[in-house]
Design a protein around this motif. Structure first.
Motif, PDB file in Angstrom:
ATOM      1  N   GLY A   1      -0.055  -6.191   1.946  1.00 32.06           N
ATOM      2  CA  GLY A   1      -0.522  -4.844   1.752  1.00 32.06           C
ATOM      3  C   GLY A   1       1.090  -4.031   2.169  1.00 32.06           C
ATOM      4  N   VAL A   2       2.269  -4.842   3.272  1.00 35.41           N
ATOM      5  CA  VAL A   2       2.229  -4.576   3.941  1.00 35.41           C
ATOM      6  C   VAL A   2       4.221  -4.901   4.336  1.00 35.41           C
ATOM      7  CG1 VAL A   2       2.920  -3.044   7.031  1.00 35.41           C
ATOM      8  CG2 VAL A   2       1.107  -2.663   5.630  1.00 35.41           C
ATOM      9  N   CYS A   3       5.098  -4.929   4.639  1.00 32.46           N
ATOM     10  CA  CYS A   3       6.448  -4.778   5.001  1.00 32.46           C
ATOM     11  C   CYS A   3       6.438  -5.436   6.790  1.00 32.46           C
ATOM     12  CB  CYS A   3       8.377  -4.671   4.304  1.00 32.46           C
ATOM     13  SG  CYS A   3       7.447  -4.018   3.177  1.00 32.46           S
TER      14      CYS A   3
ATOM     15  N   VAL B   1       1.275  -1.044   0.030  1.00 35.69           N
ATOM     16  CA  VAL B   1       0.594  -0.439   0.047  1.00 35.69           C
ATOM     17  C   VAL B   1       0.732   1.302   0.587  1.00 35.69           C
ATOM     18  CG1 VAL B   1      -1.764  -1.012   1.182  1.00 35.69           C
ATOM     19  CG2 VAL B   1      -0.028   0.100   2.644  1.00 35.69           C
ATOM     20  N   PRO B   2       0.207   2.097  -0.422  1.00 30.71           N
ATOM     21  CA  PRO B   2       1.655   3.696  -0.886  1.00 30.71           C
ATOM     22  C   PRO B   2       1.690   4.078   0.239  1.00 30.71           C
ATOM     23  CG  PRO B   2      -0.642   3.735  -1.668  1.00 30.71           C
ATOM     24  CD  PRO B   2      -1.330   2.862  -1.396  1.00 30.71           C
ATOM     25  N   ASP B   3       1.242   4.441   1.625  1.00 33.50           N
ATOM     26  CA  ASP B   3       1.339   4.733   3.535  1.00 33.50           C
ATOM     27  C   ASP B   3       1.474   3.112   4.057  1.00 33.50           C
ATOM     28  OD1 ASP B   3       2.734   5.592   5.812  1.00 33.50           O
ATOM     29  OD2 ASP B   3       0.631   7.157   5.193  1.00 33.50           O
ATOM     30  N   GLN B   4       2.889   2.272   4.426  1.00 37.57           N
ATOM     31  CA  GLN B   4       2.565   1.169   4.690  1.00 37.57           C
ATOM     32  C   GLN B   4       2.723   1.317   6.712  1.00 37.57           C
ATOM     33  OE1 GLN B   4       4.995  -1.755   3.211  1.00 37.57           O
ATOM     34  NE2 GLN B   4       5.929  -0.549   1.917  1.00 37.57           N
ATOM     35  N   LYS B   5       3.963   2.595   6.581  1.00 41.00           N
ATOM     36  CA  LYS B   5       3.841   2.959   8.116  1.00 41.00           C
ATOM     37  C   LYS B   5       2.451   2.781   8.563  1.00 41.00           C
ATOM     38  CE  LYS B   5       6.744   5.050  12.069  1.00 41.00           C
ATOM     39  NZ  LYS B   5       8.080   5.662  12.323  1.00 41.00           N
ATOM     40  N   SER B   6       1.442   3.887   8.967  1.00 45.86           N
ATOM     41  CA  SER B   6       0.203   4.391   9.312  1.00 45.86           C
ATOM     42  C   SER B   6      -0.853   3.387   9.221  1.00 45.86           C
ATOM     43  CB  SER B   6      -0.206   4.946   7.741  1.00 45.86           C
ATOM     44  OG  SER B   6      -1.385   5.470   8.041  1.00 45.86           O
ATOM     45  N   LYS B   7      -0.495   2.513   7.950  1.00 45.59           N
ATOM     46  CA  LYS B   7      -1.185   1.096   8.047  1.00 45.59           C
ATOM     47  C   LYS B   7      -1.256   0.320   8.957  1.00 45.59           C
ATOM     48  CE  LYS B   7      -3.778  -2.842   5.335  1.00 45.59           C
ATOM     49  NZ  LYS B   7      -4.140  -3.083   4.286  1.00 45.59           N
TER      50      LYS B   7
ATOM     51  N   GLU C   1       6.264  -6.864  14.133  1.00 46.34           N
ATOM     52  CA  GLU C   1       7.560  -5.782  13.629  1.00 46.34           C
ATOM     53  C   GLU C   1       7.273  -4.731  12.292  1.00 46.34           C
ATOM     54  OE1 GLU C   1       9.845  -6.423  16.711  1.00 46.34           O
ATOM     55  OE2 GLU C   1      11.017  -6.491  15.615  1.00 46.34           O
ATOM     56  N   TYR C   2       6.924  -3.817  11.903  1.00 38.91           N
ATOM     57  CA  TYR C   2       7.017  -2.684  10.542  1.00 38.91           C
ATOM     58  C   TYR C   2       8.433  -3.787  10.432  1.00 38.91           C
ATOM     59  CZ  TYR C   2       6.966   1.251   7.913  1.00 38.91           C
ATOM     60  OH  TYR C   2       7.360   1.188   6.523  1.00 38.91           O
ATOM     61  N   ASP C   3       8.576  -3.443   9.494  1.00 38.97           N
ATOM     62  CA  ASP C   3      10.014  -3.887   9.162  1.00 38.97           C
ATOM     63  C   ASP C   3      10.615  -2.448   8.407  1.00 38.97           C
ATOM     64  OD1 ASP C   3      12.238  -4.655   7.606  1.00 38.97           O
ATOM     65  OD2 ASP C   3      11.468  -6.572   6.859  1.00 38.97           O
ATOM     66  N   GLU C   4      11.263  -1.746   8.577  1.00 40.61           N
ATOM     67  CA  GLU C   4      11.220  -0.433   7.746  1.00 40.61           C
ATOM     68  C   GLU C   4      11.895  -0.389   6.838  1.00 40.61           C
ATOM     69  OE1 GLU C   4      11.726   4.683   8.309  1.00 40.61           O
ATOM     70  OE2 GLU C   4      12.364   2.788  10.000  1.00 40.61           O
ATOM     71  N   ARG C   5      13.199  -0.935   6.511  1.00 41.80           N
ATOM     72  CA  ARG C   5      14.104  -1.173   5.372  1.00 41.80           C
ATOM     73  C   ARG C   5      13.066  -1.660   4.428  1.00 41.80           C
ATOM     74  NH1 ARG C   5      17.974  -4.947   3.430  1.00 41.80           N
ATOM     75  NH2 ARG C   5      16.931  -6.162   5.093  1.00 41.80           N
ATOM     76  N   ARG C   6      12.980  -3.119   4.409  1.00 45.04           N
ATOM     77  CA  ARG C   6      12.658  -3.673   3.535  1.00 45.04           C
ATOM     78  C   ARG C   6      11.437  -3.245   2.509  1.00 45.04           C
ATOM     79  NH1 ARG C   6      14.523  -7.791   6.268  1.00 45.04           N
ATOM     80  NH2 ARG C   6      15.212  -9.199   4.556  1.00 45.04           N
ATOM     81  N   ALA C   7      10.803  -1.833   3.842  1.00 51.04           N
ATOM     82  CA  ALA C   7       9.352  -1.028   3.557  1.00 51.04           C
ATOM     83  C   ALA C   7       9.589   0.139   2.403  1.00 51.04           C
ATOM     84  CB  ALA C   7       8.915  -0.654   4.001  1.00 51.04           C
TER      85      ALA C   7
END
Length: 214
Positions: free
Chosen positions: A130-132, A35-41, A151-157
């Motif tokens: 839709g979220v890494c 999705v466009p904003d993964q962290k927000s989701k 956990e949210y995977d920021e690097r892959r996101a």
């Protein structure tokens, strides 16, 4: 309890779109992986909020077999780089795949039997809804249960976001080319119709019609 099928629903490809008869292009848009904003989701979605808190997990493979056989199959699966787990509180099932390399010089093992005696610590990276994300947890080798979370995977996101932006740019370029082709076809058809109309007005077709009436 969350419905597993809904929770793990992934991408559905778009059908071919045909907007006019001639020519017929194969104009297909592939559904993005994220999705466009993964962290927000990840931070706002109720399912992710539940799974981001550490909770009880269980091995779900071969439930109809004896505990001894399940233990052996779980151990073999981990050594091969895969296993099946479920978050008990939500009932969400995950098919985990990870690097089973047991190189002692690796600092960040994805499958670690040495961190705690009688347990295996697992990390698995994947895209969910839709979220890494990254699964992190451990399971007892005898009881086949343990504790885990997402956990949210920021690097892959960030990597997937770059792919998404490139995909959107290419899609917009193809859309512009598609519209230009359609416009050119429409203009050509109008020119042809205008030529036919001028022929009728000049008498090229009208003479034939008069002779037929006689």
């Amino acid at each position: 309890m969350m419905n597993d099928a809904a929770a793990l629903a992934n991408m559905i490809p778009y059908d071919t779109i045909g907007l006019y008869e001639q020519p017929k292009p194969r104009f297909i848009f592939k559904m993005p992986r994220v999705v466009p904003d993964q962290k927000s989701k990840f931070e706002s979605d109720e399912l992710f909020r539940r799974l981001s808190r550490e909770g009880e997990i269980r091995y779900t493979g071969y439930r109809e077999r004896s505990i001894e056989e399940r233990q052996a199959r779980f151990l073999n699966g981990c050594r091969e780089g895969h296993t099946e787990t479920s978050f008990v509180a939500s009932g969400t099932n995950l098919q985990l795949v990870f690097n089973a390399n047991q190189n002692p010089y690796l600092h960040d093992k994805e499958c670690d039997f040495e961190k705690e005696h009688g347990k295996v610590h697992i990390k698995s990276y994947f895209i969910m809804n839709g979220v890494c994300v990254r699964f992190r947890g451990w399971l007892d080798l005898e009881r086949l249960d343990g504790v885990g979370c997402l956990e949210y995977d920021e690097r892959r996101a960030m990597h997937e976001d770059a792919i998404l932006r490139d995909q959107i740019d290419r899609y917009n370029q193809r859309l512009r080319e598609f519209e230009d082709t359609k416009r050119a076809y429409r203009d050509n058809r109008q020119d042809e119709m205008e030529a036919v109309r001028r022929g009728v007005v000049s008498g090229g077709i009208g003479v034939g019609a008069s002779m037929w009436r006689r």
